[in-house]
Design an enzyme around this catalytic site. Structure first.
Site, mmCIF file in Angstrom:
data_model
loop_
_atom_site.group_PDB
_atom_site.id
_atom_site.type_symbol
_atom_site.label_atom_id
_atom_site.label_comp_id
_atom_site.label_asym_id
_atom_site.label_seq_id
_atom_site.Cartn_x
_atom_site.Cartn_y
_atom_site.Cartn_z
ATOM 1 N N ASN A 1 -0.252 -4.442 -11.725
ATOM 2 C CA ASN A 1 -0.938 -5.706 -12.043
ATOM 3 C C ASN A 1 -0.475 -6.135 -13.434
ATOM 4 O O ASN A 1 0.176 -5.368 -14.143
ATOM 5 C CB ASN A 1 -2.459 -5.551 -11.955
ATOM 6 C CG ASN A 1 -2.990 -4.523 -12.923
ATOM 7 O OD1 ASN A 1 -2.866 -4.678 -14.144
ATOM 8 N ND2 ASN A 1 -3.552 -3.453 -12.398
ATOM 9 N N ASP B 1 -0.021 2.062 -7.707
ATOM 10 C CA ASP B 1 -0.056 2.103 -9.169
ATOM 11 C C ASP B 1 -0.769 3.380 -9.653
ATOM 12 O O ASP B 1 -0.245 4.129 -10.507
ATOM 13 C CB ASP B 1 -0.809 0.842 -9.636
ATOM 14 C CG ASP B 1 -0.534 0.462 -11.070
ATOM 15 O OD1 ASP B 1 0.315 1.102 -11.717
ATOM 16 O OD2 ASP B 1 -1.180 -0.500 -11.545
HETATM 17 N N1 AR6 Z 1 3.188 5.237 -1.304
HETATM 18 C C1 AR6 Z 1 3.583 4.131 -0.611
HETATM 19 N N2 AR6 Z 1 2.740 3.130 -0.276
HETATM 20 C C2 AR6 Z 1 1.454 3.241 -0.669
HETATM 21 C C3 AR6 Z 1 0.961 4.345 -1.408
HETATM 22 C C4 AR6 Z 1 1.899 5.382 -1.724
HETATM 23 N N3 AR6 Z 1 1.543 6.470 -2.418
HETATM 24 N N4 AR6 Z 1 -0.366 4.144 -1.659
HETATM 25 C C5 AR6 Z 1 -0.694 2.956 -1.090
HETATM 26 N N5 AR6 Z 1 0.390 2.416 -0.486
HETATM 27 P P1 AR6 Z 1 -1.547 -1.586 -3.377
HETATM 28 P P2 AR6 Z 1 -1.037 -4.400 -4.124
HETATM 29 C C6 AR6 Z 1 0.523 1.120 0.237
HETATM 30 O O1 AR6 Z 1 -3.013 -1.861 -3.302
HETATM 31 O O2 AR6 Z 1 -1.598 -4.899 -2.853
HETATM 32 C C7 AR6 Z 1 -3.511 -1.722 -7.796
HETATM 33 O O3 AR6 Z 1 -4.802 -1.418 -8.205
HETATM 34 C C8 AR6 Z 1 -0.736 0.450 0.686
HETATM 35 O O4 AR6 Z 1 -1.137 0.941 1.957
HETATM 36 O O5 AR6 Z 1 -1.096 -0.354 -4.051
HETATM 37 O O6 AR6 Z 1 0.246 -4.982 -4.654
HETATM 38 C C9 AR6 Z 1 -2.705 -2.360 -8.911
HETATM 39 O O7 AR6 Z 1 -3.065 -1.882 -10.164
HETATM 40 C C10 AR6 Z 1 -0.308 -1.013 0.754
HETATM 41 O O8 AR6 Z 1 0.310 -1.297 2.016
HETATM 42 O O9 AR6 Z 1 -0.778 -2.807 -4.164
HETATM 43 C C11 AR6 Z 1 -3.019 -3.819 -8.754
HETATM 44 O O10 AR6 Z 1 -4.224 -4.160 -9.424
HETATM 45 C C12 AR6 Z 1 0.771 -1.134 -0.309
HETATM 46 O O11 AR6 Z 1 1.094 0.205 -0.674
HETATM 47 C C13 AR6 Z 1 -3.199 -3.988 -7.264
HETATM 48 O O12 AR6 Z 1 -3.579 -2.710 -6.776
HETATM 49 C C14 AR6 Z 1 0.369 -1.912 -1.554
HETATM 50 O O13 AR6 Z 1 -0.986 -1.651 -1.885
HETATM 51 C C15 AR6 Z 1 -1.923 -4.388 -6.578
HETATM 52 O O14 AR6 Z 1 -2.170 -4.610 -5.224
#
Ligand code: AR6
Length: 184
Positions: free
Chosen positions: A30, A40
């Site tokens: 973010n 993240d």
């Molecule tokens: N490896 C690969 N993919 C993953 C993993 C992992 N270890 N963990 C989750 N995913 P998100 P965003 C998938 O929420 O939507 C954070 O708090 C998950 O299933 O990580 O861009 C940041 O600080 C989903 O399909 O990222 C920001 O505030 C994808 O990764 C916010 O979330 C992205 O989910 C960003 O949100």
């Protein structure tokens, strides 16, 4: 599943991005660059404090008001297998008519450009914006695959781009979309 664009490979796998051994992995961060949940959180947890230290320095010296949506910056990979983490900020989904697709494409493109400028040859992406930010998986996969394909068609300095999908359902969507978008 694997595709070839010019000299580069695109691989689509199910897995955890923090386990990837590519030169760089991309963080769905973010604007604060101070960590969070999802990808993240996992990256900072496993990569250790060096990543946050560098993020703080980037905030002080380059982006005092935060990293804008669609831009990318790079830090060490700390304790991760990947040498670098590229942090980018995807758009929050607001229904699809607020420039989300262009901003998501920017996040992929700017991450790839930064990788090339650092001599990185292999890079892994998560499905940016599809978790906390609510971007529908189908639409996000289409943007991700098309943007990477177009980039690789014009650029021969990358050997491999890996899409790492965390869930079986996300993997299936990417698999289906990749057959449409990447198959000749
Ligand atoms: N490896 C690969 N993919 C993953 C993993 C992992 N270890 N963990 C989750 N995913 P998100 P965003 C998938 O929420 O939507 C954070 O708090 C998950 O299933 O990580 O861009 C940041 O600080 C989903 O399909 O990222 C920001 O505030 C994808 O990764 C916010 O979330 C992205 O989910 C960003 O949100």
């Amino acid at each position: 599943m694997e595709f070839r664009i010019g000299n580069a490979k695109i691989r689509i796998i199910r897995g955890d991005i923090t386990e990837q051994e590519t030169d760089a992995i991309v963080n769905a961060a973010n604007s604060s660059l101070m960590g969070g949940g999802g990808v993240d959180g996992a990256i900072h947890r496993k990569g250790g404090p060096k990543i946050l230290e560098e993020c703080k320095r980037i905030r002080r010296t380059q982006w005092p008001n935060g990293l804008p949506t669609g831009k990318a910056v790079i830090t060490t990979g700390g304790n991760l297998k990947a040498k670098y983490v590229i942090h980018t900020v995807g758009p929050v989904w607001r229904g699809g008519k607020h420039g989300e697709a262009e901003l998501l494409a920017d996040a992929y493109r700017n991450s790839l450009k930064l990788a090339v400028s650092k001599g990185i040859r292999t890079i892994s992406f998560p499905a940016i914006s599809t978790g906390a930010y609510g971007y529908p998986m189908e639409e996000a996969a289409e943007v991700a695959l098309k943007t990477v394909r177009d980039f690789l068609e014009d650029e021969d300095k990358l050997d491999e781009v890996v899409f790492v999908l965390f869930t079986e359902s996300a993997y299936k969507v990417y698999e289906r979309k990749a057959r449409e978008i990447l198959a000749e």
